[in-house]
Scaffold this motif. Sequence first.
Motif, PDB file in Angstrom:
ATOM      1  N   UNK A  54      -0.892  36.393  39.933  1.00  7.19           N
ATOM      2  CA  UNK A  54       0.782  36.822  40.416  1.00  7.19           C
ATOM      3  C   UNK A  54       1.755  36.044  39.774  1.00  7.19           C
ATOM      4  N   UNK A  55       1.439  34.968  39.131  1.00  9.72           N
ATOM      5  CA  UNK A  55       2.170  34.060  38.539  1.00  9.72           C
ATOM      6  C   UNK A  55       2.504  34.752  36.962  1.00  9.72           C
ATOM      7  N   UNK A 102       3.530  47.482  43.977  1.00 10.54           N
ATOM      8  CA  UNK A 102       3.524  48.157  42.604  1.00 10.54           C
ATOM      9  C   UNK A 102       2.619  47.524  41.705  1.00 10.54           C
ATOM     10  N   UNK A 103       2.347  46.288  41.916  1.00  9.77           N
ATOM     11  CA  UNK A 103       1.340  45.471  41.014  1.00  9.77           C
ATOM     12  C   UNK A 103       0.078  45.110  41.504  1.00  9.77           C
ATOM     13  N   UNK A 104      -0.171  45.644  42.713  1.00 14.62           N
ATOM     14  CA  UNK A 104      -1.331  45.894  43.544  1.00 14.62           C
ATOM     15  C   UNK A 104      -1.628  44.364  44.122  1.00 14.62           C
ATOM     16  N   UNK A 105      -0.551  43.697  44.731  1.00 11.33           N
ATOM     17  CA  UNK A 105      -0.544  42.682  45.381  1.00 11.33           C
ATOM     18  C   UNK A 105      -0.158  42.912  47.010  1.00 11.33           C
ATOM     19  N   UNK A 112      -4.846  33.435  48.553  1.00  8.03           N
ATOM     20  CA  UNK A 112      -4.571  32.518  47.316  1.00  8.03           C
ATOM     21  C   UNK A 112      -5.268  32.737  46.175  1.00  8.03           C
ATOM     22  N   UNK A 113      -6.420  33.150  45.983  1.00  8.20           N
ATOM     23  CA  UNK A 113      -7.034  33.324  44.923  1.00  8.20           C
ATOM     24  C   UNK A 113      -6.750  33.996  43.829  1.00  8.20           C
ATOM     25  N   UNK A 114      -5.679  35.109  44.194  1.00 12.91           N
ATOM     26  CA  UNK A 114      -5.109  36.059  43.397  1.00 12.91           C
ATOM     27  C   UNK A 114      -3.527  35.490  42.682  1.00 12.91           C
ATOM     28  N   UNK A 115      -3.370  34.226  43.400  1.00 15.49           N
ATOM     29  CA  UNK A 115      -2.026  33.859  42.909  1.00 15.49           C
ATOM     30  C   UNK A 115      -1.607  33.422  41.468  1.00 15.49           C
ATOM     31  N   UNK A 116      -2.844  32.957  40.829  1.00 14.97           N
ATOM     32  CA  UNK A 116      -2.625  32.703  39.124  1.00 14.97           C
ATOM     33  C   UNK A 116      -2.307  33.986  38.466  1.00 14.97           C
TER      34      UNK A 116
END
Lengths: 78, 78
Positions: free
Chosen positions: A56-57, B28-31, A50-54
């Motif tokens: 992603x948003x 593609x965005x690395x997620x 979840x730390x990468x969610x900002x």
Amino acid sequence: MAKVRVLIRPKGGILDPQGKAVERALPALGFEGIERVRVGRMVELEAEDPERLPELCEKLLANPLIEDFEIENLDDGA
Amino acid sequence: MAKVRVLIRPKGGILDPQGKAVERALPALGFEGIERVRVGRMVELEAEDPERLPELCEKLLANPLIEDFEIENLDDGA
């Protein structure tokens, strides 16, 4: 996996045409006393990290120029 | 006036093309490690008479054939 909800809204100063359309439709449907309608999006997902969610948003889910986002963790009883 | 949030989601068995589009864009965005993405709508408003909100959702905000809605009261600390 963490269950997460992302709420995406038009920024405060930005026009919200969908919200205005709802407000204008209300009287014809017999609804009164409804104000400040703002229409946004909701994305629910499960994430390992979840730390990468900002990030992603900002990159995919929201348009940071005109939208704010808020991330809610659904696992802690929210 | 009661502050209220309406969450509108595709019903369980209904395809969610926006959610699928997000899932396909992620690698593609690395997620990685993000699953079960569902995209819905959020409507926030202030209402004098919150008891009529389910009717408002069915008539105007949601499409009850393909969407479920949930009404959250934002005044009680939720």
